[in-house]
Design a protein around this motif. Structure first.
Motif, mmCIF file in Angstrom:
data_model
loop_
_atom_site.group_PDB
_atom_site.id
_atom_site.type_symbol
_atom_site.label_atom_id
_atom_site.label_comp_id
_atom_site.label_asym_id
_atom_site.label_seq_id
_atom_site.Cartn_x
_atom_site.Cartn_y
_atom_site.Cartn_z
ATOM 1 N N SER A 1 47.266 -9.155 -0.881
ATOM 2 C CA SER A 1 45.976 -9.844 -0.796
ATOM 3 C C SER A 1 44.890 -8.994 -1.454
ATOM 4 O O SER A 1 44.069 -9.511 -2.234
ATOM 5 N N LEU A 2 44.893 -7.703 -1.182
ATOM 6 C CA LEU A 2 43.896 -6.816 -1.787
ATOM 7 C C LEU A 2 44.048 -6.782 -3.309
ATOM 8 O O LEU A 2 43.061 -6.856 -4.040
ATOM 9 N N TRP B 1 40.380 0.521 4.143
ATOM 10 C CA TRP B 1 39.761 -0.776 4.432
ATOM 11 C C TRP B 1 38.258 -0.632 4.642
ATOM 12 O O TRP B 1 37.480 -1.513 4.275
ATOM 13 N N ARG C 1 42.598 -9.897 -4.878
ATOM 14 C CA ARG C 1 41.138 -9.974 -4.792
ATOM 15 C C ARG C 1 40.465 -8.898 -5.644
ATOM 16 O O ARG C 1 39.409 -9.134 -6.236
ATOM 17 N N ASP D 1 40.402 -13.204 2.385
ATOM 18 C CA ASP D 1 41.513 -12.309 2.693
ATOM 19 C C ASP D 1 42.664 -13.078 3.337
ATOM 20 O O ASP D 1 43.820 -13.011 2.877
#
Length: 353
Positions: free
Chosen positions: A115-116, A323, A119, A29
């Motif tokens: 970032s999410l 999250w 990924r 992350d």
């Protein structure tokens, strides 16, 4: 000892997924967050938003950046997000005269959500590969055992005889449909987040949209103008897709567990779990795990729909809920696909004589 079964010292042997887990590790992350800041500086320098020499220099100075995790933990407890502390560390690493150009015009959500997105894109590629393999595996099972006669059941009662192909089709066909709709679902999360404080890129003026497009191209993401800070439908749709996949695998696991019962004997498992008290048993552990993971994701997906409710331009509460839930749903789906592949390798339909 972990509160999560996915990285628990021994429960992870049943429910964990190392490949998916690496994508949700703190190091992954933070690594993507730093890549965002480096790329932002490069494209802003190219667009003339910050001095031309600042972009390459920031990129160079942050190439080997190692964060202080204790400071990030304390900062997150204070600020509710990790980015203020991270940016402070990044600016210190860059130093003068370019420190002020780090994170210019961006907001915390831009960094965290990008970032999410990166990924999730990698996770989706892994899931797609496994899904494709599982569909092929079920096709091979059908070719081998499809003509074996089994008993059809409705409402848990014996109905009429059906070929094993009928059973296998009810497991395979939904997976084919899930794979067909996957590209559209992933497109909903493969989106750059870049909008500044309230989504207007006010610090970048007329160059905001240009920088957004350049940054999206840099990462291979879609540019969203205006950004989707409080529009979480794409993320919720991805979560719903995850639950559909695990639900289908759970149905398969439930069927196999029932057919493998000693009294039924319609399916034989070449491998299964042992019993501490009854050594003669071969427990359908993989099948049971698929049922548990299906019910787990079905429970969490309702929370993901709750996370759609953002107040105004950003919600700390709804965002935090996301999250907490989404990584677990991705982990559960990865574990279910891995478990299903292993289970099917041990399944044989039994010819009744």
């Amino acid at each position: 000892m972990s509160a999560s079964p996915f990285d628990h010292p021994f429960l992870s042997g049943l429910l964990g997924d190392e490949e998916i887990g690496l994508l949700f590790a703190a190091e992954a992350d933070i690594g993507m967050m730093v890549l965002f800041e480096r790329a932002l500086a490069i494209v802003q320098a190219e667009a003339g938003v910050i001095p031309a020499e600042a972009g390459p220099e920031i990129d160079r100075l942050l190439a080997d950046f190692v964060p202080g995790m204790d400071d990030l933990r304390e900062g997150t407890a204070r600020d509710g997000v990790v980015i203020p502390s991270l940016v402070q560390q990044l600016r210190k690493a860059v130093g003068e005269p370019h420190a002020a150009h780090v994170h210019f015009g961006a907001t915390s959500q831009d960094v965290i959500d990008t970032s999410l997105a990166l990924r999730l894109t990698s996770a989706a590629a892994l899931l797609e590969t496994r899904l494709k393999g599982l569909i092929e595996q079920l096709g091979e099972l059908d070719t081998r055992d499809g003509q074996i006669e089994t008993m059809g059941h409705t409402r848990m009662q014996a109905a009429i005889a059906v070929p094993a192909s009928r059973k296998i089709a009810s497991w395979r066909n939904p997976l084919v449909r899930h794979r067909e709709r996957m590209a559209d679902v992933v497109a909903g999360v493969r989106v750059l987040s870049f909008g500044g404080a309230v989504g207007t890129l006010e610090k970048l003026g007329e160059k905001g949209e240009i920088v957004s497009t350049m940054l999206a191209d840099h990462f291979g993401l879609a540019a969203a103008v205006p950004p989707r800070h409080s529009e979480r439908d794409g993320v919720a749709a991805f979560a719903s897709w995850l639950s559909l996949v695990t639900g289908t695998l759970g149905k398969m696991g439930q069927d196999i567990a029932l057919m493998a019962q000693s009294e039924m004997g319609e399916v034989k498992l070449a491998a299964g779990g042992g019993s501490s008290a009854m050594p003669h048993k071969v427990n359908p552990v993989g099948a049971e795990t698929l049922v548990a993971l299906a019910r787990f994701n079905a429970t969490l997906v309702s929370g993901m729909h709750q996370s759609l409710v953002h107040e105004n331009e950003r919600s700390g509460a709804a965002w935090t809920l996301e999250w907490m839930l989404l990584p677990q749903m991705v982990m559960a789906t990865g574990a279910a696909l891995r478990t299903a592949e292993a289970l099917l390798r041990s399944v044989s339909f039994v010819e009744k004589r």
